[in-house]
Design a protein around this motif. Sequence first.
Motif, PDB file in Angstrom:
ATOM      1  N   THR A  91       0.832  -1.201   0.000  1.00  0.00           N
ATOM      2  CA  THR A  91       0.000   0.000   0.000  1.00  0.00           C
ATOM      3  C   THR A  91       0.869   1.254   0.000  1.00  0.00           C
ATOM      4  O   THR A  91       0.581   2.224  -0.711  1.00  0.00           O
ATOM      5  CB  THR A  91      -0.919   0.000   1.230  1.00  0.00           C
ATOM      6  OG1 THR A  91      -1.682  -1.211   1.236  1.00  0.00           O
ATOM      7  CG2 THR A  91      -1.853   1.189   1.219  1.00  0.00           C
ATOM      8  N   ASN A  92       1.927   1.250   0.795  1.00  0.00           N
ATOM      9  CA  ASN A  92       2.836   2.398   0.835  1.00  0.00           C
ATOM     10  C   ASN A  92       3.457   2.652  -0.530  1.00  0.00           C
ATOM     11  O   ASN A  92       3.520   3.795  -1.004  1.00  0.00           O
ATOM     12  CB  ASN A  92       3.942   2.161   1.869  1.00  0.00           C
ATOM     13  CG  ASN A  92       3.405   2.019   3.278  1.00  0.00           C
ATOM     14  OD1 ASN A  92       2.200   2.062   3.499  1.00  0.00           O
ATOM     15  ND2 ASN A  92       4.293   1.852   4.238  1.00  0.00           N
ATOM     16  N   VAL A  95       0.834   4.226  -2.884  1.00  0.00           N
ATOM     17  CA  VAL A  95       0.564   5.643  -2.623  1.00  0.00           C
ATOM     18  C   VAL A  95       1.720   6.512  -3.127  1.00  0.00           C
ATOM     19  O   VAL A  95       1.497   7.550  -3.776  1.00  0.00           O
ATOM     20  CB  VAL A  95       0.334   5.883  -1.120  1.00  0.00           C
ATOM     21  CG1 VAL A  95       0.270   7.371  -0.806  1.00  0.00           C
ATOM     22  CG2 VAL A  95      -0.947   5.200  -0.666  1.00  0.00           C
ATOM     23  N   ALA A 451      -6.199   3.084  -1.077  1.00  0.00           N
ATOM     24  CA  ALA A 451      -5.078   3.981  -1.342  1.00  0.00           C
ATOM     25  C   ALA A 451      -5.137   4.551  -2.757  1.00  0.00           C
ATOM     26  O   ALA A 451      -4.900   5.746  -2.966  1.00  0.00           O
ATOM     27  CB  ALA A 451      -3.764   3.230  -1.136  1.00  0.00           C
ATOM     28  N   THR A 455      -5.681   8.612  -2.835  1.00  0.00           N
ATOM     29  CA  THR A 455      -4.521   9.475  -3.070  1.00  0.00           C
ATOM     30  C   THR A 455      -4.814  10.629  -4.025  1.00  0.00           C
ATOM     31  O   THR A 455      -4.527  11.789  -3.702  1.00  0.00           O
ATOM     32  CB  THR A 455      -3.332   8.633  -3.588  1.00  0.00           C
ATOM     33  OG1 THR A 455      -3.035   7.611  -2.637  1.00  0.00           O
ATOM     34  CG2 THR A 455      -2.110   9.502  -3.794  1.00  0.00           C
ATOM     35  N   VAL A 473      -1.459  13.396   1.381  1.00  0.00           N
ATOM     36  CA  VAL A 473      -1.094  12.098   0.804  1.00  0.00           C
ATOM     37  C   VAL A 473      -0.670  11.132   1.905  1.00  0.00           C
ATOM     38  O   VAL A 473      -1.044   9.951   1.906  1.00  0.00           O
ATOM     39  CB  VAL A 473       0.036  12.274  -0.236  1.00  0.00           C
ATOM     40  CG1 VAL A 473       0.583  10.914  -0.673  1.00  0.00           C
ATOM     41  CG2 VAL A 473      -0.470  13.046  -1.445  1.00  0.00           C
ATOM     42  N   VAL A 476      -3.626   9.654   3.693  1.00  0.00           N
ATOM     43  CA  VAL A 476      -4.191   8.507   2.993  1.00  0.00           C
ATOM     44  C   VAL A 476      -3.322   7.273   3.214  1.00  0.00           C
ATOM     45  O   VAL A 476      -3.826   6.162   3.452  1.00  0.00           O
ATOM     46  CB  VAL A 476      -4.328   8.809   1.486  1.00  0.00           C
ATOM     47  CG1 VAL A 476      -4.735   7.559   0.720  1.00  0.00           C
ATOM     48  CG2 VAL A 476      -5.341   9.921   1.261  1.00  0.00           C
ATOM     49  N   LEU A 477      -1.996   7.444   3.153  1.00  0.00           N
ATOM     50  CA  LEU A 477      -1.086   6.316   3.350  1.00  0.00           C
ATOM     51  C   LEU A 477      -1.278   5.695   4.726  1.00  0.00           C
ATOM     52  O   LEU A 477      -1.403   4.469   4.865  1.00  0.00           O
ATOM     53  CB  LEU A 477       0.359   6.793   3.156  1.00  0.00           C
ATOM     54  CG  LEU A 477       1.456   5.725   3.199  1.00  0.00           C
ATOM     55  CD1 LEU A 477       2.608   6.127   2.281  1.00  0.00           C
ATOM     56  CD2 LEU A 477       1.999   5.525   4.602  1.00  0.00           C
TER      57      LEU A 477
END
Length: 499
Positions: A91-92, A95, A451, A455, A473, A476-477
């Motif tokens: 996920t990181n 994003v 994500a 984003t 941002v 969201v992350l």
Amino acid sequence: KRAMSVKMSITSSSPRMAALWSKRPRLSMLLMLCGCAMASGFVNDTPIVVVMLPILIGIALRTGESPSRLLMPMNYAVLVGGMGTTIGTSTNLLVVSIAADLGLRRFEMLDFIHVAAIAAIFGVLYLWLVLPHLLPDHGSLMQDTKPRIFEAWLHVDEEALKEGTSLSEVIAKTGRNMTVLEVRRGDDLRLTRLPTLKLKPGDRLLVRDTPANLKEFESVLGFSLHDLDEDKEEGKEEDKDGEAKHAEQQLAEIVVTESSPLFGSTLRNQRFAERFGLIVLGLQRAGQSELSKAEDIAEIRLRQGDMLLVQGTAESLQQVKQADILVLDGSLALPRSERAPLALSIMALVVLSAMTKLVPIAVSALAGVLLMLATRCLDWREVGRALSSKVVLIVVSSLALGSALTATGGTDLLAKGYLSLVGGMSPTVVLSSLMLLVALFTNFVSNNAAAAVGTPIAASIAAQMGVSPEPFVLAVLFGANFSYATPMGYQTNLLVMSA
């Protein structure tokens, strides 16, 4: 002779950990939480949880601690630590990539680790001091007064059945402790469970009970708890006296994970008994009883979180563990290899090259995989098992959805609608509410989907407010990683719930 017992054996490292846990449980708990949180910043979350599951279960067995009070904090510590770096979770990475595509500055590996560290400090303290007191004490696994109940087929053997034996007589032999749910004859003939029903060789009785009672029924009646056809295919090794040799057997429980070769398949399709020499005695699926609706355990399509009761030798169980199948037998054999130092060096080189900005993480990671293959630290089969087609499809479709929203002006429309709801509030309140909204969203859908959609919306909100988009941002992350509230929020939640 055929009575089996569950052998709970821990490797040399686990007894030392259990001894330390018995003397200094609070300190041991803190060290475990910190270690898991730090490791998850550089290693995928799921392998860490899979490795820690049997270790902590072994500690629970030795110390009498409630397993839930060890496993759930460990799982949450892994999720907290995964937020710290760009490679902590997929996920990181997603994003960061989307933000860069939107024209924002690309986040480097450790750009936001100080922000995540502040949250991790309070999170780990909560997991250490508060959460264990909120969880119910289910007691030690060995002292469980409500053991797991499994359903299994009890096959009627010709040698053990007298002609004219009725169903009531068979049940009476077990002290009337056996409950027969269904009787089948042949491929698909279901018989009415009348006490006067005359059983024939080859009939199958569907019974439900604890593992110990299932084995007792098998021993008392002389019937078999496994598929006779598979027994004939595998064959039996005869000794000098003409009797089958029976190696020392163990009972164990196998949890189906998403990375397991059993996931989404059936035992028959995987040729499970033939490949590993294990007999499947029962199946447990949370909240459901599917065995009575299927022809055989071997025909049931397995899902994540399903638990199988298996019987076999220690060597067979070890072979299953090496095939990326999670076995909860209370033992843990840590693989040792002469290539381990080389693999660790390659891993450190990949991380350091990305941390020092020598090369992008995409380049260093791909080079690391190629080095692992070239030095035979990995083989192609392991690489293939590590790639999940579902994850790839989720990422691709999420990216497509995010791109479509941006191209059609959907992100701007959603951003305007969101700002109209929180109009007049400070950027701090807007950012916090956005992170909470994403956190709620991610507990019911894929993290990557939350994500990918969130984003571009976050960047549009920041642009319309005239503030820096980077904090939005990151909101969201972080929000997309807050998958703590539901079992389906993240796959490790399901693993811990099953265990």
